[in-house]
Design an enzyme around this catalytic site. Structure first.
Site, mmCIF file in Angstrom:
data_model
loop_
_atom_site.group_PDB
_atom_site.id
_atom_site.type_symbol
_atom_site.label_atom_id
_atom_site.label_comp_id
_atom_site.label_asym_id
_atom_site.label_seq_id
_atom_site.Cartn_x
_atom_site.Cartn_y
_atom_site.Cartn_z
ATOM 1 C CG ASP A 1 6.173 -39.958 -17.216
ATOM 2 O OD1 ASP A 1 6.095 -41.202 -17.116
ATOM 3 O OD2 ASP A 1 5.997 -39.361 -18.293
ATOM 4 C CG HIS A 2 2.180 -42.148 -15.581
ATOM 5 N ND1 HIS A 2 0.882 -41.815 -15.917
ATOM 6 C CD2 HIS A 2 2.913 -41.949 -16.694
ATOM 7 C CE1 HIS A 2 0.841 -41.436 -17.185
ATOM 8 N NE2 HIS A 2 2.058 -41.505 -17.681
ATOM 9 C CG ASP B 1 -2.075 -42.779 -14.561
ATOM 10 O OD1 ASP B 1 -1.720 -43.643 -15.380
ATOM 11 O OD2 ASP B 1 -1.553 -41.641 -14.489
ATOM 12 C CG ASP C 1 -1.652 -43.347 -19.118
ATOM 13 O OD1 ASP C 1 -2.503 -42.426 -19.091
ATOM 14 O OD2 ASP C 1 -0.491 -43.193 -19.551
ATOM 15 C CG ASN D 1 -2.451 -40.673 -22.176
ATOM 16 O OD1 ASN D 1 -1.781 -39.867 -21.521
ATOM 17 N ND2 ASN D 1 -1.915 -41.724 -22.779
ATOM 18 C CG ASN E 1 2.674 -45.185 -18.058
ATOM 19 O OD1 ASN E 1 3.864 -45.466 -18.109
ATOM 20 N ND2 ASN E 1 2.016 -44.690 -19.095
ATOM 21 C CD GLU F 1 4.297 -45.067 -22.031
ATOM 22 O OE1 GLU F 1 5.080 -44.967 -22.987
ATOM 23 O OE2 GLU F 1 4.024 -44.126 -21.270
#
Length: 257
Positions: free
Chosen positions: A247-248, A218, A146, A148, A7, A34
């Site tokens: 952030d990933h 992930d 991802d 989530n 991501n 994303e």
DNA sequence: ATGGTGGGTAGCCCA
């Protein structure tokens, strides 16, 4: 061959990081989430210059997914979940060599009980029905993205906070993930690793990365037919240490020939 | 309990 999921939280911002990482890590296949780019703005020429073909499905501002493959053709591309009306660009699938790749940007869900949470659970059920059918035609499958969802308590830094009632770890979300695994899919990381505290996402706030306050959300899932070939899986934390990172961090699995 | 930071975009939404 190594197959990764990342991501990037805006491919526009992260193209230099992606470029750096493709050159150093040299994955064979990558699923991106994303991208936040409409298709005409996707940097397929820049990626081609690095040896990667790409297929993609994006929109402005939010979501957006892509599959890249190094020096390999990308065939039988599926954009979105068949039969599921969805304005959000969150799913893409394609065949690379003899492996079916399904790349998912699972709905975040905001908070348990919200309208977005309901959408997350409906979306995951649509994915389950799709994958059940897809596996019949493509037994050799990697489902990555991802998700989530942190699969269990080992995958969160603080299980007293991240548990039922909390988004990304609620019982209904974890059950939805288990229903995907019940199709005959396996979390590649857990085929080889039992340790807690290995994460793929850290909030930008409160110096979460430095303090390793993260979640493992992930995932790379391999089908029954590929299970014995998934010889190694891990998360590459390095790009998360770079300046102005996503952030990933990328999660990856290596398949033996 | 709140709000902390970052991206995209133009006064907020989303994560």
């Amino acid at each position: 061959m190594r197959i990764a999921s990342w991501n990037v939280n805006s491919l526009n911002v992260r193209l230099p990081h992606l470029t750096q990482w493709l050159q150093s890590f040299a994955p064979d296949v990558v699923g991106l989430q994303e991208t936040k780019l409409e298709d005409p703005r996707f940097p397929d020429d820049a990626l081609a210059a690095l040896g990667y073909r790409s297929v993609f499905c994006g929109q402005k501002t939010y979501n957006g997914v892509a599959i890249l493959a190094r020096e390999r053709a990308i065939d039988q591309v599926q954009y979105g979940i068949p039969g599921f009306e969805d304005e959000q660009k969150r799913a893409i699938a394609a065949t690379v060599g003899d492996v079916r790749i399904v790349n998912l940007y699972v709905v975040n869900g905001q908070d348990v009980g919200t309208e977005k949470y309901g959408y997350k659970l409906r979306w995951l059920e649509a994915v389950r029905a799709w994958l059940a059918d897809e596996l019949v035609r493509h037994p050799r499958m990697v489902v990555l993205g991802d998700f989530n969802i942190a699969p269990d308590a080992r995958d969160v830094h603080d299980p007293t906070v991240w548990n039922d009632g909390h988004i990304l770890t609620s019982a209904a979300e974890r059950e939805a993930l288990q229903r995907l695994l019940a199709l005959g899919l396996h979390d590649a990381f857990r085929l080889h690793r039992e340790d807690a505290g290995i994460f793929s996402w850290w909030d930008y706030r409160q110096a979460a990365f430095r303090r390793n306050l993260g979640l493992r959300i992930d995932l790379t899932l391999v089908s029954d037919a590929l299970r014995a070939h998934a010889v190694e899986a891990d998360i590459d934390r390095e790009p998360r240490t770079w300046d102005r990172p996503s952030d990933h961090a990328p999660a990856w699995v290596r398949l033996s020939a």
